[in-house]
Design a protein around this motif. Structure first.
Motif: not given
Length: 254
Positions: A39-40, A118-119, A144-147
């Motif tokens: 996810t980076d 997230n899904e 994105e990181t917090l998610l």
């Protein structure tokens, strides 16, 4: 029960992707089905460690986020990296991000739907029947990181014995506690042999009131590999690999 493991660092250059690949490889070696998602999106690269040829990348995480495919179509079986070290049911699936300049530019310019991401995490767990999903996050703190942190069962924070890293990690630890992450582990990387590892561990654990899962020594052999392979799978007896083995065991604890 499946576990989501986020590997994060406040600053870049800590060895986050390398650590993610090695921990995932060790966990898979024990007969688990493991997914690794990069996810980076702004600076992807973990696929390199698995010898994954980007020319074979029909779909990437970017394509899923832009509605071009299902999330499972972005997953590539890279279990061959295990060689003879894995068990019959050992599997590693890699979900890479695009390394095309136009795709990275589009993400930076337009962003993406974080709820869809997230899904996608949940769909990967179900469709691929994963035991573990490792998330290689973007350094620092953003949406994105917090998610990734908030949905994690385990958060591994990587830091170097460096004052800037110490300060940034303090912020991340505070955020993780507010988000009530069930399990948080600290992993110190690139420690010089001259350091007193016991004293360093005590200092870090006292500073953050969190367990240090391991201290990784600077490894010349790892540098020589230049991200061309998963080090711990090739050199399991090396001191670096032994520390990673200990951290992997902590991740796999019930």
């Amino acid at each position: 029960m499946s576990k989501i493991v986020s590997i994060h660092s406040f600053r870049g250059g800590t060895g986050k992707s390398n650590s993610t690949a090695n921990l995932a490889g060790i966990v898979a070696r024990y007969g688990h089905r493991v997914g690794i998602i990069d996810t980076d999106i702004q600076s992807p690269g973990i696929h390199v460690l698995f010898g994954f040829d980007e020319q074979k990348m029909k779909y990437s995480l970017n394509d899923y986020l832009w509605g071009r495919c299902n999330i499972e179509e972005t997953a590539y079986d890279v279990s061959s990296i295990l060689g003879k070290t894995g068990k019959a049911n050992s599997r590693i699936y890699l979900i890479p991000s695009s390394i095309k300049a136009r795709d990275i530019t589009k993400v930076l310019r337009e962003g993406f739907d974080f709820n869809l991401l997230n899904e996608g995490f949940q769909e990967l767990l179900d469709v691929l029947n994963l035991d573990y999903l490792f998330i290689d996050t973007h350094p620092g703190l953003n949406e994105e990181t917090l998610l990734s942190i908030v949905i994690s069962d385990i958060l591994v924070l990587i830091l170097r014995p460096d004052r800037q890293d110490f300060q940034g990690t303090a912020v991340t630890v505070e955020v993780a506690r507010k988000l009530e992450v069930p399990k948080m582990l600290l992993l110190i990387n690139k420690a010089l042999p001259a350091l007193d590892f016991d004293a360093l561990q005590q200092q870090v654990e006292k500073t953050y009131n969190a367990p240090v899962a391991g201290i990784l020594p600077v490894a010349e052999e790892l540098m020589q590999l230049a991200s061309s392979d998963v080090f711990c799978l090739r050199h399991p007896e090396h001191p670096f690999s032994q520390v990673m083995e200990k951290v992997a065991q902590m991740i796999m604890q019930k």
